[in-house]
Design an enzyme around this catalytic site. Structure first.
Site, mmCIF file in Angstrom:
data_model
loop_
_atom_site.group_PDB
_atom_site.id
_atom_site.type_symbol
_atom_site.label_atom_id
_atom_site.label_comp_id
_atom_site.label_asym_id
_atom_site.label_seq_id
_atom_site.Cartn_x
_atom_site.Cartn_y
_atom_site.Cartn_z
ATOM 1 N N SER A 228 -5.880 8.977 3.461
ATOM 2 C CA SER A 228 -5.090 7.889 3.302
ATOM 3 C C SER A 228 -3.733 8.355 2.279
ATOM 4 O O SER A 228 -3.356 7.489 1.661
ATOM 5 C CB SER A 228 -5.477 6.687 3.265
ATOM 6 O OG SER A 228 -5.895 6.017 4.432
ATOM 7 N N LYS B 26 -7.922 -4.807 7.979
ATOM 8 C CA LYS B 26 -7.875 -3.649 8.869
ATOM 9 C C LYS B 26 -7.527 -4.058 9.902
ATOM 10 O O LYS B 26 -8.355 -4.771 10.580
ATOM 11 C CB LYS B 26 -8.928 -2.724 8.553
ATOM 12 C CG LYS B 26 -8.899 -1.554 9.542
ATOM 13 C CD LYS B 26 -8.079 -0.387 8.719
ATOM 14 C CE LYS B 26 -7.963 0.666 9.825
ATOM 15 N NZ LYS B 26 -7.124 1.887 9.368
ATOM 16 N N ASP C 10 -8.164 -0.100 -2.851
ATOM 17 C CA ASP C 10 -9.217 1.056 -3.367
ATOM 18 C C ASP C 10 -8.512 1.589 -4.805
ATOM 19 O O ASP C 10 -9.199 2.118 -5.183
ATOM 20 C CB ASP C 10 -9.139 2.163 -2.280
ATOM 21 C CG ASP C 10 -9.951 1.818 -1.104
ATOM 22 O OD1 ASP C 10 -10.395 0.755 -1.004
ATOM 23 O OD2 ASP C 10 -9.938 2.673 -0.228
ATOM 24 N N ARG D 121 -1.618 8.046 -3.754
ATOM 25 C CA ARG D 121 -2.270 7.195 -3.326
ATOM 26 C C ARG D 121 -3.736 7.814 -2.468
ATOM 27 O O ARG D 121 -3.704 8.959 -2.439
ATOM 28 C CB ARG D 121 -1.728 6.664 -2.046
ATOM 29 C CG ARG D 121 -2.415 5.286 -1.531
ATOM 30 C CD ARG D 121 -1.586 4.700 -0.241
ATOM 31 N NE ARG D 121 -1.501 5.352 0.977
ATOM 32 C CZ ARG D 121 -0.681 5.371 1.850
ATOM 33 N NH1 ARG D 121 0.233 4.176 1.992
ATOM 34 N NH2 ARG D 121 -0.898 6.134 3.097
ATOM 35 N N ASP D 122 -4.690 6.888 -2.707
ATOM 36 C CA ASP D 122 -6.337 7.427 -2.159
ATOM 37 C C ASP D 122 -6.647 8.635 -2.905
ATOM 38 O O ASP D 122 -7.014 9.571 -2.472
ATOM 39 C CB ASP D 122 -5.954 7.759 -0.626
ATOM 40 C CG ASP D 122 -7.390 7.537 0.128
ATOM 41 O OD1 ASP D 122 -8.347 6.667 -0.550
ATOM 42 O OD2 ASP D 122 -7.244 7.985 1.071
ATOM 43 N N GLU E 94 -6.721 0.655 14.620
ATOM 44 C CA GLU E 94 -6.094 1.747 13.947
ATOM 45 C C GLU E 94 -7.008 2.754 13.134
ATOM 46 O O GLU E 94 -7.980 2.177 12.477
ATOM 47 C CB GLU E 94 -5.040 1.258 12.974
ATOM 48 C CG GLU E 94 -4.074 0.248 13.627
ATOM 49 C CD GLU E 94 -2.884 -0.354 12.681
ATOM 50 O OE1 GLU E 94 -2.877 0.178 11.196
ATOM 51 O OE2 GLU E 94 -1.987 -0.897 13.040
ATOM 52 N N TYR F 19 0.881 -1.185 -0.060
ATOM 53 C CA TYR F 19 0.046 0.215 -0.125
ATOM 54 C C TYR F 19 0.933 1.223 0.018
ATOM 55 O O TYR F 19 0.898 1.886 0.881
ATOM 56 C CB TYR F 19 -0.904 0.081 1.290
ATOM 57 C CG TYR F 19 -1.991 1.096 1.334
ATOM 58 C CD1 TYR F 19 -2.916 1.055 0.391
ATOM 59 C CD2 TYR F 19 -2.249 1.913 2.361
ATOM 60 C CE1 TYR F 19 -4.030 2.024 0.494
ATOM 61 C CE2 TYR F 19 -3.255 2.628 2.473
ATOM 62 C CZ TYR F 19 -4.185 2.750 1.361
ATOM 63 O OH TYR F 19 -5.274 3.714 1.592
ATOM 64 N N ASP G 33 -9.089 5.165 10.643
ATOM 65 C CA ASP G 33 -9.182 5.197 9.139
ATOM 66 C C ASP G 33 -8.849 6.906 8.889
ATOM 67 O O ASP G 33 -8.790 6.909 7.573
ATOM 68 C CB ASP G 33 -10.716 5.202 8.791
ATOM 69 C CG ASP G 33 -11.209 3.845 9.159
ATOM 70 O OD1 ASP G 33 -10.411 2.644 8.656
ATOM 71 O OD2 ASP G 33 -12.206 3.428 9.600
ATOM 72 N N TRP H 196 -17.365 5.475 5.285
ATOM 73 C CA TRP H 196 -16.023 4.661 5.344
ATOM 74 C C TRP H 196 -15.397 4.963 6.688
ATOM 75 O O TRP H 196 -14.544 4.213 6.888
ATOM 76 C CB TRP H 196 -15.404 4.570 4.220
ATOM 77 C CG TRP H 196 -14.779 5.828 3.975
ATOM 78 C CD1 TRP H 196 -15.430 6.741 2.832
ATOM 79 C CD2 TRP H 196 -13.681 6.749 4.186
ATOM 80 N NE1 TRP H 196 -14.739 7.651 2.556
ATOM 81 C CE2 TRP H 196 -13.672 7.792 3.515
ATOM 82 C CE3 TRP H 196 -12.880 6.548 5.156
ATOM 83 C CZ2 TRP H 196 -12.572 8.897 3.588
ATOM 84 C CZ3 TRP H 196 -11.828 7.594 5.376
ATOM 85 C CH2 TRP H 196 -12.002 8.787 4.491
ATOM 86 N N TRP I 102 -19.478 -0.744 -4.093
ATOM 87 C CA TRP I 102 -18.474 0.070 -4.912
ATOM 88 C C TRP I 102 -18.668 -0.353 -6.133
ATOM 89 O O TRP I 102 -19.369 -0.071 -7.006
ATOM 90 C CB TRP I 102 -17.217 0.183 -4.352
ATOM 91 C CG TRP I 102 -16.335 1.023 -4.771
ATOM 92 C CD1 TRP I 102 -16.237 1.792 -6.052
ATOM 93 C CD2 TRP I 102 -14.880 1.490 -4.384
ATOM 94 N NE1 TRP I 102 -15.235 2.522 -6.272
ATOM 95 C CE2 TRP I 102 -14.296 2.459 -5.378
ATOM 96 C CE3 TRP I 102 -14.281 1.011 -2.917
ATOM 97 C CZ2 TRP I 102 -13.165 3.168 -4.897
ATOM 98 C CZ3 TRP I 102 -13.057 1.676 -2.791
ATOM 99 C CH2 TRP I 102 -12.443 2.646 -3.820
#
Ligand code: BGC
Length: 391
Positions: free
Chosen positions: A125, A340, A164, A118-119, A344, A113, A346, A312, A212
Site C-alpha cells: 500500500s 475495508k 496503520d 505511506r505503509d 478490494e 489515507y 490487499d 495480513w 499488534w
C-alpha cells in the site's frame, strides 16, 4: 424510496429532517434541514450510508456471476454501508457523489489515507506521496477534503484516520523507512485531526489490532503515541477514539482467541478485539485521549485460516463478518463497521510488481491477486460464499 421517514423518529437525531416535497419523497435522499452536531455514539442514531462507489463495484461483480443463488446473496452487499477510501488526491473528486446523496438518518464514512511515505513497514500500500511531501498532503489532500466537508454541514460524517500509520511508529521504528516517515506521520495526522474537526464529523484514529499494539509491551507506548498526536492536534472533541482491525481478520470476541495457544500468547492478553479495546482504552484515557472504538468486522467471518497473527494479505478462505451495527455488547465499542471494502485486494501476488510484498505470497494468501485496492472478483465471491452470518 427506502421509507426512512416512517422508520426513524426525526427527534432522535440531531439535525432536523427536511420537510419532503412530493419529489423528495420519491428520492428520499435529503440531508438534514439544519446543521448536524455529532455528540455521543454517532452510530446509535445513524447507520453508515452505502456509498455509490462500492455499490457500483458490487453491482458490476454481481453482473459477472453465473451462479444465480450466489449472485442473489452478493447483490445484498451493495446495500451494506462501508467506508470509502480516499487513498489518493484523485479520489477527492468522488467524495461529493457520496455526500450529496446521504439522508439525514445516515452517516457518510470515509478513510483518510494518503500520508507521505505511506505503509512504511510494507510495500503493498505504498502511496503516491513520498517522505517530505507533507506540504502536499496538507494543501492538496487534507485542505480540499475539508473544503468539501464544509459544503455539507447538514450531513453526518464518520472518518477513520490513516490506518496503520501511528502503530507502525510504535513497533516498526527500527526500519529506516518508518524512521523517515515518522515526522510526516505525526504532523500529518495532527494536521488532519485539527483541520477535520467540524461539528458534523466524528473521527477515529487507527490503532492497528490486538495482535499488534495488544502485546503487553506495546500497550503503553501505543497509547502514548496516539494520545500525543491527538493532543498536538489540540485535543479536538470530534475525536471519539480509535478504529481497530481495519482490513484485519481478528474475531471480535472469540474465546479462547485464535492464537491463544501459541507459546508467545502469555505476552499478549488482547487475544480478541474486544479484549484489545478493553486493555487499550484505559491506557488512552490515562494519557488524556478518549477511548471509544469502532471495530472492522468486514472480513472476519471465518477464523483459523492464518498461520500467524501478522499475516495480513488476502487471506484465503475468508468470509464477510458481522454486519455493521451499533449493538456490540461493549460500552467501549461504538460499532462494528466494514472499513475495508470486501472484494478490494490487499496487495498483488505478482512477484515482479514494484509493490509486491512477500506477505501477499504467503501460503494462506489467495493467488493470483491484483494490486491493493483493485477489484478482486474471485476473492469477493469467496467472501460472499463464506459469509458468517450468511448473507
Ligand atoms: C489500499 C488502498 C485501498 C484500500 C481499500 C488499501 O490496502 O492500499 O488503495 O483503497 O486498501 O481497499
Amino acid at each position: 424510496m427506502k421509507g426512512f421517514y416512517a422508520a426513524v423518529a426525526a427527534s432522535a437525531i440531531s439535525g432536523v429532517f427536511a420537510a419532503p416535497s412530493p419529489v423528495e419523497v420519491r428520492q428520499a435522499a435529503s440531508a438534514c434541514a439544519t446543521p448536524v452536531t455529532l455528540t455521543g455514539n454517532p452510530f446509535a442514531q445513524r447507520s453508515i450510508f452505502a456509498n455509490p462507489y462500492y455499490a457500483s463495484e458490487v453491482r458490476s461483480a454481481v453482473a459477472q456471476m453465473t451462479d444465480t443463488a450466489l449472485a442473489a446473496k452478493a447483490a445484498k452487499v451493495a446495500d451494506i454501508g462501508t467506508f470509502q477510501w480516499i487513498d489518493n488526491r484523485a479520489k477527492i473528486s468522488i467524495i461529493e457523489d457520496t455526500l450529496k446523496q446521504v439522508p439525514c438518518d445516515k452517516l457518510a464514512a470515509f478513510v483518510i489515507y494518503d500520508l507521505p511515505g505511506r505503509d512504511c513497514a510494507a510495500k503493498a500500500s505504498n502511496g503516491e506521496l513520498a517522505v517530505g511531501d507533507l506540504p502536499i498532503y496538507k494543501a492538496e489532500y487534507i485542505d480540499p477534503i475539508v473544503a468539501l466537508f464544509k459544503k455539507y454541514p447538514n450531513t453526518a460524517i464518520a472518518l477513520v484516520i490513516e490506518p496503520d500509520s501511528l502503530p507502525n511508529l510504535v513497533t516498526n521504528i527500527d526500519q529506516v523507512s518508518c524512521q523517515n516517515s515518522a515526522t510526516g506521520y505525526r504532523e500529518g495526522v495532527a494536521y488532519a485531526l485539527k483541520s477535520l474537526a467540524l461539528p458534523n464529523i466524528v473521527m477515529y484514529i487507527d490503532a492497528g489490532h490486538g495482535g499488534w499494539l495488544g502485546w503487553n509491551d506495546n500497550l503503553k507506548p501505543g497509547a502514548k503515541e496516539l494520545a500525543t498526536v491527538y493532543k498536538n492536534a489540540g485535543s479536538p472533541k470530534q475525536v471519539r477514539g480509535i478504529s481497530t482491525n481495519v482490513a484485519g481478520w481478528n474475531a471480535f470476541d472469540l474465546s479462547p482467541g485464535e492464537f491463544s495457544k501459541e507459546t508467545d500468547a502469555q505476552w499478549n492478553k488482547a487475544q480478541n478485539e474486544k479484549l484489545y479495546v478493553e486493555l487499550f482504552s484505559p491506557e488512552l484515557t490515562a494519557n488524556g485521549m478518549p477511548g471509544q472504538a469502532i471495530v472492522d468486522t468486514g472480513r472476519n467471518g471465518v477464523q483459523g485460516l492464518r498461520k500467524a497473527w501478522g499475516h495480513w494479505c488476502n487471506i484465503n478462505g475468508a468470509g464477510f463478518g458481522k454486519r455493521p451495527t451499533a449493538t456490540t455488547g461493549s460500552s467501549l465499542v461504538d460499532a462494528f463497521v466494514w472499513v475495508k471494502p470486501g472484494g478490494e485486494s490487499d496487495g498483488t501476488s505478482d512477484t515482479s510488481a514494484t509493490r509486491y510484498d512477500s506477505f501477499c505470497g504467503k501460503e494462506e494468501s489467495f493467488k493470483p491477486s491484483p494490486e491493493a485496492g483493485a477489484w478482486h472478483q474471485a476473492y469477493f465471491e469467496m467472501l460472499v460464499k463464506n459469509a458468517n452470518p450468511p448473507l
